[in-house]
Design a protein around this motif. Structure first.
Motif, short mmCIF file in Angstrom:
data_model
loop_
_atom_site.label_atom_id
_atom_site.label_comp_id
_atom_site.label_asym_id
_atom_site.label_seq_id
_atom_site.Cartn_x
_atom_site.Cartn_y
_atom_site.Cartn_z
N VAL A 165 49.61 28.15 27.09
CA VAL A 165 48.16 28.27 26.98
C VAL A 165 47.75 29.56 26.28
CG1 VAL A 165 47.70 26.78 28.97
CG2 VAL A 165 48.04 29.23 29.34
N ASP A 166 48.69 30.16 25.56
CA ASP A 166 48.43 31.35 24.78
C ASP A 166 48.48 30.97 23.30
OD1 ASP A 166 48.43 33.74 23.39
OD2 ASP A 166 49.89 34.72 24.68
N PRO A 167 47.34 30.99 22.58
CA PRO A 167 47.33 30.55 21.17
C PRO A 167 48.30 31.31 20.28
CG PRO A 167 45.09 30.84 22.01
CD PRO A 167 46.01 31.40 23.04
N LYS A 168 48.58 32.57 20.61
CA LYS A 168 49.49 33.36 19.77
C LYS A 168 50.92 32.81 19.83
CE LYS A 168 48.66 37.31 21.76
NZ LYS A 168 47.61 36.89 22.73
N ILE A 169 51.26 32.16 20.93
CA ILE A 169 52.62 31.65 21.11
C ILE A 169 52.67 30.13 20.98
CG2 ILE A 169 54.61 31.58 22.67
CD1 ILE A 169 53.49 34.10 23.99
N ALA A 170 51.66 29.45 21.54
CA ALA A 170 51.66 27.98 21.55
C ALA A 170 51.17 27.39 20.24
CB ALA A 170 50.79 27.47 22.70
N GLY A 171 50.32 28.15 19.51
CA GLY A 171 49.73 27.60 18.29
C GLY A 171 48.32 27.10 18.55
N PRO A 172 47.81 26.20 17.70
CA PRO A 172 46.40 25.81 17.75
C PRO A 172 46.03 24.79 18.81
CG PRO A 172 47.49 24.66 15.97
CD PRO A 172 48.50 25.61 16.54
N LEU A 217 73.60 26.65 9.02
CA LEU A 217 73.69 25.81 10.21
C LEU A 217 72.73 24.63 10.14
CD1 LEU A 217 73.67 28.67 12.88
CD2 LEU A 217 75.68 27.44 12.00
N HIS A 218 73.14 23.50 10.71
CA HIS A 218 72.22 22.43 10.99
C HIS A 218 71.36 22.83 12.19
CE1 HIS A 218 74.31 19.60 8.32
NE2 HIS A 218 75.45 20.10 8.78
N VAL A 219 70.18 22.21 12.33
CA VAL A 219 69.23 22.64 13.36
C VAL A 219 68.67 21.44 14.12
CG1 VAL A 219 67.01 23.80 13.79
CG2 VAL A 219 68.55 24.66 12.00
N VAL A 220 68.56 21.59 15.43
CA VAL A 220 67.78 20.69 16.28
C VAL A 220 66.73 21.56 16.94
CG1 VAL A 220 67.78 19.19 18.29
CG2 VAL A 220 69.72 19.13 16.69
N CYS A 221 65.44 21.20 16.79
CA CYS A 221 64.37 22.09 17.24
C CYS A 221 63.40 21.36 18.16
CB CYS A 221 63.61 22.65 16.03
SG CYS A 221 62.41 23.94 16.44
N GLU A 222 62.88 22.11 19.11
CA GLU A 222 61.84 21.59 19.99
C GLU A 222 60.57 21.29 19.20
OE1 GLU A 222 60.78 20.61 22.96
OE2 GLU A 222 62.84 20.49 23.70
N LYS A 223 59.70 20.51 19.80
CA LYS A 223 58.42 20.19 19.18
C LYS A 223 57.31 20.97 19.90
CE LYS A 223 57.47 18.53 22.84
NZ LYS A 223 56.50 19.32 23.58
N PRO A 224 56.10 21.09 19.27
CA PRO A 224 55.85 20.83 17.87
C PRO A 224 56.68 21.79 17.02
CG PRO A 224 53.99 21.97 18.84
CD PRO A 224 54.91 21.64 19.96
N LEU A 225 57.08 21.30 15.86
CA LEU A 225 58.06 22.04 15.06
C LEU A 225 57.57 23.44 14.73
CD1 LEU A 225 60.85 21.58 13.96
CD2 LEU A 225 59.85 20.56 11.91
N PHE A 226 56.43 23.54 14.03
CA PHE A 226 55.85 24.84 13.68
C PHE A 226 54.34 24.78 13.85
CE2 PHE A 226 59.46 24.37 10.46
CZ PHE A 226 60.41 24.91 11.32
N PHE A 227 53.64 25.83 13.41
CA PHE A 227 52.19 25.89 13.54
C PHE A 227 51.47 25.13 12.44
CE2 PHE A 227 51.72 30.15 16.08
CZ PHE A 227 52.36 29.55 17.16
#
Length: 400
Positions: free
Chosen positions: A194-201, A110-120
């Motif tokens: 506001v949860d680093p485990k889910i939101a990232g750094p 599949l092609h993908v459209v993803c929310e930002k920020p993309l990854f960690f």
């Protein structure tokens, strides 16, 4: 000017992961993708972590009940069995889930459209970029403000030398909706941010400033940061180590200087999203609250306000025009513009049309990579005590 006529042979069969009834962004994705019914057709979804609520929601927006799935893995597997299965999926879920869903989607063809920020991390983006290239698929990133066509007018004017050499870059994306911890307690959409485990750094550096940083890259694709200093704060202490306010100072390779202010605790502010570019001859300023206007201030002359849809604007700007002069456009039109470009990119990729891809200005996976790189550099500076750090780049293979 855009009037809804098809830009590709047929609408792409499209699905969503997330974006259900409680989502803050799902409707933006749908209004963007479905604004031109010649670009996408919503045929399936795994809309909610609660399967029954997701199914009820999907049926209520017109998706067949049998194609409202309990989770994305089931959807990818079942849709692959259909002759009319999905071709592209949008990921509108919390940050920490993006990588695994994006990888699964690409592996499912599949092609993908993803929310930002993309990854960690940039390493995760590079991994997915290589996978996308291997699978010959597009990965787009929803920097939803970047479809405002007056940004392309800024790009064209800077390229033509209308403001001279760039000297200063002023970037701001602030609001006051997190000035207290109320939403942290009761809003599911705020809790994960506001949860680093889910939101990232990061919090606002990732949630807000990545939009504005990409827009600055779109406007000034040749301007590169040489070093930066980031100072970030957690005024609501329970959010630490994630910031709810940050200042970033920048030095650019051409000698220009800049700064970014990003905040969710700018109390009383409803819309503090501005970009000002100061050159040696003139300045340009755009404000999200008046997206159809562009301030053009030439040294020694009266200030001008350039208005959307007028014939004196660059053709690259007016090519994305939808409603015509005197009729207000806004964020939904910006989302529609980038989703249409996602569709054009996907169609071109499927046809092997590299020329179209090379000349299409849209937020692709490289834009997502640079957004994650921006966060990493800012966090690295802040965590070392708000010191100047050299901006760590990877050479781009695609011009934004």
């Amino acid at each position: 000017m855009l009037n809804g006529e098809r830009k590709i042979v047929r609408p792409l069969r499209w699905a969503m992961v997330g974006g259900g009834r409680l989502s803050q962004v799902g409707y933006k994705h749908r209004t963007g993708a479905l604004r031109d019914n010649t670009a996408f057709q919503l045929v399936a979804g795994a809309f909610d972590i609660d399967p029954e609520r997701g199914k009820d929601f999907g049926v209520n927006i017109g998706v067949e009940e049998s194609r409202c799935y309990s989770d994305y893995k089931t959807m990818f597997n079942e849709e692959k069995k259909r002759e009319d299965g999905i071709e592209v999926v949008s990921i509108a879920t919390p940050n920490g889930t993006h990588h695994e869903i994006c990888k699964a989607a690409l592996e499912a063809g599949l092609h993908v459209v993803c929310e930002k920020p993309l990854f960690f991390t940039t390493e995760e983006v590079i991994e997915i970029k290589q996978l996308a290239e291997e699978k010959e698929k597009i990965v787009g990133v929803t920097y939803g403000f970047s479809g405002n066509q007056m940004l392309l007018q800024m790009r064209a004017m800077i390229e033509k030398g209308d403001i001279g050499d760039i000297r200063m870059v002023e970037l701001q994306y602030t609001h006051g909706f997190s000035a207290t911890d109320e939403a942290d307690k009761y809003s599911a959409a705020q809790k994960w941010r506001v949860d680093p485990k889910i939101a990232g750094p990061s919090f606002v550096l990732g949630d807000l400033s990545t939009h504005t940083y990409y827009m600055s890259q779109l406007i000034m694709p040749d301007l590169k940061i040489s070093k930066l200093l980031c100072d970030r704060q957690s005024f609501i202490e329970s959010r630490a180590p994630l910031e709810d306010n940050a200042y970033v100072l920048m030095h650019f390779e051409n000698g220009a200087v800049g700064r970014m202010w990003t905040s969710s605790v700018n109390a009383g502010c409803m819309d503090g999203h501005r970009i000002r570019i100061v050159g040696s001859k003139a300045s340009l300023e755009w404000w999200d609250s008046k997206p159809g206007e562009l301030s053009y201030e030439i040294q020694g002359k009266p200030a001008q306000t350039l208005i959307r849809a007028m014939p004196y604007l660059d053709e690259s700007c007016n090519a994305d025009e939808r409603l015509g002069a005197l009729h207000v456009e806004g964020l939904s039109d910006s989302w529609a513009n980038i989703y249409l470009k996602f569709a054009i990119a996907i169609d071109a990729k499927d046809r092997g049309d590299q020329e179209t891809l090379d000349n299409l200005v849209y937020p692709d996976i490289n834009a997502g990579l640079e957004g994650v790189r921006w966060i990493e550099n800012c966090v690295r500076s802040a965590d070392q005590g708000s010191v100047w750090v050299d901006f760590e780049y990877e050479q781009k293979t695609h011009l934004l």
